[in-house]
Design an enzyme around this catalytic site. Structure first.
Site, short mmCIF file in Angstrom:
data_model
loop_
_atom_site.label_atom_id
_atom_site.label_comp_id
_atom_site.label_asym_id
_atom_site.label_seq_id
_atom_site.Cartn_x
_atom_site.Cartn_y
_atom_site.Cartn_z
N HIS A 196 0.86 -1.19 0.00
CA HIS A 196 0.00 0.00 0.00
C HIS A 196 0.90 1.24 0.00
O HIS A 196 1.23 1.78 1.05
CB HIS A 196 -0.90 -0.01 1.23
CG HIS A 196 -1.92 1.09 1.25
ND1 HIS A 196 -3.10 1.01 1.96
CD2 HIS A 196 -1.95 2.31 0.66
CE1 HIS A 196 -3.79 2.13 1.82
NE2 HIS A 196 -3.10 2.94 1.03
N GLU B 288 -2.63 -1.76 -3.26
CA GLU B 288 -3.81 -1.07 -2.77
C GLU B 288 -3.48 0.39 -2.49
O GLU B 288 -2.32 0.75 -2.21
CB GLU B 288 -4.37 -1.74 -1.52
CG GLU B 288 -3.44 -1.76 -0.32
CD GLU B 288 -4.05 -2.48 0.87
OE1 GLU B 288 -4.90 -3.37 0.67
OE2 GLU B 288 -3.68 -2.13 2.00
N HIS C 235 -8.02 -6.18 7.44
CA HIS C 235 -7.84 -5.17 8.49
C HIS C 235 -8.12 -5.78 9.86
O HIS C 235 -9.24 -6.12 10.18
CB HIS C 235 -8.70 -3.92 8.30
CG HIS C 235 -8.11 -2.72 9.00
ND1 HIS C 235 -7.17 -1.91 8.41
CD2 HIS C 235 -8.29 -2.24 10.25
CE1 HIS C 235 -6.81 -0.96 9.26
NE2 HIS C 235 -7.47 -1.15 10.39
#
Length: 237
Positions: A43, A70, A190
């Site tokens: 990310h 991401e 997450h």
């Protein structure tokens, strides 16, 4: 079986803290795959506080499983993704100042923007997943803008799990069934960890992939990277 994609952001954070190349991010990615990981997730953020933009092409050259990038789809991010063409791009609604992803897209209110971005990535043969909360309207919205997958934000699930696992997973199970019905693949990520992952997988139908970084790397401090990847894989069987 649900695939495990290891998010190596935290490895990059540790490397950046000293300004050198220890730990070696590329070697860690190779080792994660050798130890059984079925994907690598990164990310890159605008401030490059963990994954740097320059890491992305280096990883593209060596990742042999699924490469997932991401991030928030501003122009620099999209240009980076298009230049490196990962297997999957997971779009998250994080602005520049967000510490960590903490909510999903409003796929209805931002439908026009998302539809344009999704189409641009798919034209480059990149699968698109949208980070969403477990609400039916956002699942239907993800389908309407053309995404192939959703990634459930599981932060709320993780917080509620210790007190009431059944209540915590219920909206994900319900929305997962809807996603399957309308032809969306399901990812999740997450705050998933060794305590709550197996229960989540058992209750969310047709879960294709989980992306786990913070908890997995933290556990590796105690158990070692090779052992901990196997421990997470066992939770997904």
């Amino acid at each position: 079986m649900t695939r495990l994609s290891v998010n190596i952001n935290k490895v990059a954070t540790l490397r950046n803290s000293r300004g050198g190349n220890l730990p070696n991010l590329i070697q860690v990615a190779k080792d994660c795959e050798a130890f059984g990981a079925e994907g690598i997730t990164v990310h890159p953020r605008p401030d490059e506080r963990h994954i740097r933009y320059s890491d992305v092409p280096l990883l593209k050259n060596i990742v042999t499983t699924e490469y997932n990038i991401e991030g928030y789809p501003n122009r620099p991010f999209l240009d980076l993704v298009l230049a490196n063409r990962p297997d999957q791009c997971t779009l998250v609604p994080d602005g520049p100042g967000v510490l960590t992803s903490d909510q999903g897209w409003d796929t209805i209110g931002q439908a026009a923007f998302l539809k344009e971005v999704v189409a641009e990535l798919q034209a480059a043969n990149i699968r698109v997943s949208l980070f969403v909360d477990a609400e039916e309207r956002f699942i239907e919205g993800a389908k309407d803008v053309g995404a192939e997958r959703i990634e459930f934000y599981t932060g709320h699930y993780a917080k509620q799990f210790l007190n009431d696992p059944e209540k915590a997973v219920a909206p994900h199970a319900r929305c997962g069934a809807l996603a399957n019905q309308i032809g969306l693949g399901i990812n999740a990520g997450h705050d998933l960890n060794l305590e709550n992952l197996s229960y989540y997988r058992k209750n969310v139908p047709e879960l294709l992939e989980v992306s786990i970084g913070h908890a997995l790397i933290s556990d590796a401090l105690y158990f070692g990277l090779q052992n901990v990847i196997q421990m997470y894989l066992r939770q997904l069987k």
